[in-house]
Structure formats: structure tokens, C-alpha cells
Design a protein around this motif. Sequence first.
Motif, PDB file in Angstrom:
ATOM      1  N   THR A   1     -43.468  48.832 -20.112  1.00  0.00           N
ATOM      2  CA  THR A   1     -44.036  48.652 -18.768  1.00  0.00           C
ATOM      3  C   THR A   1     -45.548  48.861 -18.758  1.00  0.00           C
ATOM      4  O   THR A   1     -46.143  48.951 -17.683  1.00  0.00           O
ATOM      5  CB  THR A   1     -43.388  49.635 -17.774  1.00  0.00           C
ATOM      6  OG1 THR A   1     -43.670  50.977 -18.189  1.00  0.00           O
ATOM      7  CG2 THR A   1     -41.882  49.442 -17.706  1.00  0.00           C
TER       8      THR A   1
ATOM      9  N   THR B   1     -49.160  48.594 -18.265  1.00  0.00           N
ATOM     10  CA  THR B   1     -49.799  47.688 -17.317  1.00  0.00           C
ATOM     11  C   THR B   1     -50.678  46.615 -17.961  1.00  0.00           C
ATOM     12  O   THR B   1     -50.608  45.434 -17.576  1.00  0.00           O
ATOM     13  CB  THR B   1     -50.609  48.499 -16.288  1.00  0.00           C
ATOM     14  OG1 THR B   1     -49.718  49.383 -15.594  1.00  0.00           O
ATOM     15  CG2 THR B   1     -51.289  47.587 -15.288  1.00  0.00           C
TER      16      THR B   1
ATOM     17  N   GLN C   1     -48.839  43.344 -18.902  1.00  0.00           N
ATOM     18  CA  GLN C   1     -48.134  42.525 -17.918  1.00  0.00           C
ATOM     19  C   GLN C   1     -48.996  41.325 -17.510  1.00  0.00           C
ATOM     20  O   GLN C   1     -50.137  41.481 -17.110  1.00  0.00           O
ATOM     21  CB  GLN C   1     -47.787  43.366 -16.681  1.00  0.00           C
ATOM     22  CG  GLN C   1     -47.101  44.688 -16.988  1.00  0.00           C
ATOM     23  CD  GLN C   1     -45.875  44.553 -17.867  1.00  0.00           C
ATOM     24  OE1 GLN C   1     -45.016  43.693 -17.647  1.00  0.00           O
ATOM     25  NE2 GLN C   1     -45.785  45.403 -18.885  1.00  0.00           N
TER      26      GLN C   1
ATOM     27  N   HIS D   1     -45.014  38.415 -15.902  1.00  0.00           N
ATOM     28  CA  HIS D   1     -45.174  39.300 -14.756  1.00  0.00           C
ATOM     29  C   HIS D   1     -45.172  38.464 -13.482  1.00  0.00           C
ATOM     30  O   HIS D   1     -45.822  37.421 -13.430  1.00  0.00           O
ATOM     31  CB  HIS D   1     -46.485  40.089 -14.864  1.00  0.00           C
ATOM     32  CG  HIS D   1     -46.704  41.054 -13.741  1.00  0.00           C
ATOM     33  ND1 HIS D   1     -46.032  42.251 -13.667  1.00  0.00           N
ATOM     34  CD2 HIS D   1     -47.489  40.980 -12.641  1.00  0.00           C
ATOM     35  CE1 HIS D   1     -46.416  42.886 -12.574  1.00  0.00           C
ATOM     36  NE2 HIS D   1     -47.299  42.138 -11.944  1.00  0.00           N
TER      37      HIS D   1
END
Length: 283
Positions: A3, A5, A8, A14
Motif C-alpha cells: 500500500t 503511497t 500507487q 490506483h
Amino acid sequence: MWTHTPWQGRFLPHPLPPSERLRAYATWCDAVEGNTTFYATPARSTVETWAEQTGPDFRFVVKLPKPITHERRLTGADEELRVFLDAIEPLGPRAHTLWIQLPGSFGPNDVGALAAFLHRLPPHHRYAVEVRHRAFFDDARATGLLERVLGRAGAEWIPFDTTAFFDTPPTSDAERDAWTKKPRVPRRATALTDRPIVRYLGRDDVTRTVEGWRPWVATVAGWLREGRSPTVFLHTPDNAEALPLARRFHEDVRALLPGLEPLPEPMSPSDGPSPDTEPLTLF
């Protein structure tokens, strides 16, 4: 890490619902460090979703919770251990190794507690220990003591190689933060079992990270030639490039061992759900 960031929409599709994020990560890498379990034992239902998103050959190296290793220091934590082992049971064969990371204050005088703890552990799991006390690296007697204890238990010693990171002063906020937190110990490249595990920390600069891992390419290739099955985790202070770096390291090893299987074809950000089918999400 699946996950993380910065990955993504750059490396991974995403948005994705939580039940699909690990599945996307597993197309880039076939192993992951279970670091979040150090801070809290996950619900068994959560672990079931991890198993559903990965094949049986995917490798989880799952860290034991902090109350067991750092607060109780491997003593009197039978209930916490039981809860943790029950929670990760759905991983089945994916639980490649259970990772016992010990605090920097855990030194040679504490090895007896480690020996007793390893003796009590259920034999159907594999175990690996990460130590950070400098004596285990600098004192031959302490090194030998730890190796004997691990050898009797069939456990591995996980090196965390930070030598390239500490080679020169930090140049970014992420590096300055890591500078104060990461252990500064010598490189260790000795495997005790057929499943060695390496943790490597490079720099935010890709070129310097690659230069620093050169010794590990030859070491890992040598282990593979010996019939071992190593697992390697590549980190940088911000981990922004960790996914492509992991694959680059794998290709460097394949250059020495062309028979080594390639990693799976990675999912790209464009492989995610179309705008018409995207799930509603707050994140």
C-alpha cells in the motif's frame, strides 16, 4: 508495503480496493516483509485475504510482534505468541519464515533467553533472527555463540546490510531520518540454512544503491549454485524505487545464472479498473 503511497498509480494500479492491492504487488515481487505485524497482530480474517491474493509459492517473512521481542524480550510471552501464530495460520506455505527481530540492547548475555525461546517454538515453521547488538559482529566469541544457538534450532541469521547507506552523510530528508534509526553494523554474508534472507538498505540515489549491492549479487548467485533458496529485500530510505530496484537486482543475479527463473510480468498502472468499474473509495 503493497500500500506504499508513492507506488500507487506509478507502478501499481490506483485506485484498487484493499482486497486487490497485494495481488497487484505480487506481480512485481514474489516475497514481502511482514513488518506491520511487529506493531499489531492482524485479524485472522485479514490474513485470509492475504492468502487469497497470493499463490502458494509467494513468500511472507513475517515479523513477530513487538510485545514478544522488545517488551518481554522472549520471556513470558506464550499467550502473545499463541495469538500471533493462530492469526497467521491461513498463510499456510506462504509463511516462508517467521522473523524474530531483536532490539539493539539484546546482547550476548541474552542469548540464553533466545535459545530457550527457539526451543519452545513449534517445529512446523521456519525461523530467522535479526540482531543489532554490535558485539555479535565484532566479537568472535559472541558470533560463534549466536551461530551455535541458531544452528541447533535450524534458524537463520538475517543480516541487515546498511554499509552502503552509511558510507557517506545523508543528502535528503528521508536519508536523514533513516540515519538516526537504522543499525550501523558490518556486512555479514554467511548463510546458516538452506533459506538465507538478506535485508539491504541503499540510498535514494539509484546509482549508489546499485553500486552498494554488487557484493550481494555474487553472494546470492553462489547460494543458488549451492542449492539454497535465498530471499532478498531491497530498501531505500524513501522506498520510492524499491519495486523496480528489486527486479533489477534479480536480473543482475540472472546475468550470472541464466537458468534462474524470471520474476512474473508486472502489472502496470493501466491494468487497473476502468473508470466505469472503479469501486467507490475515500482513498
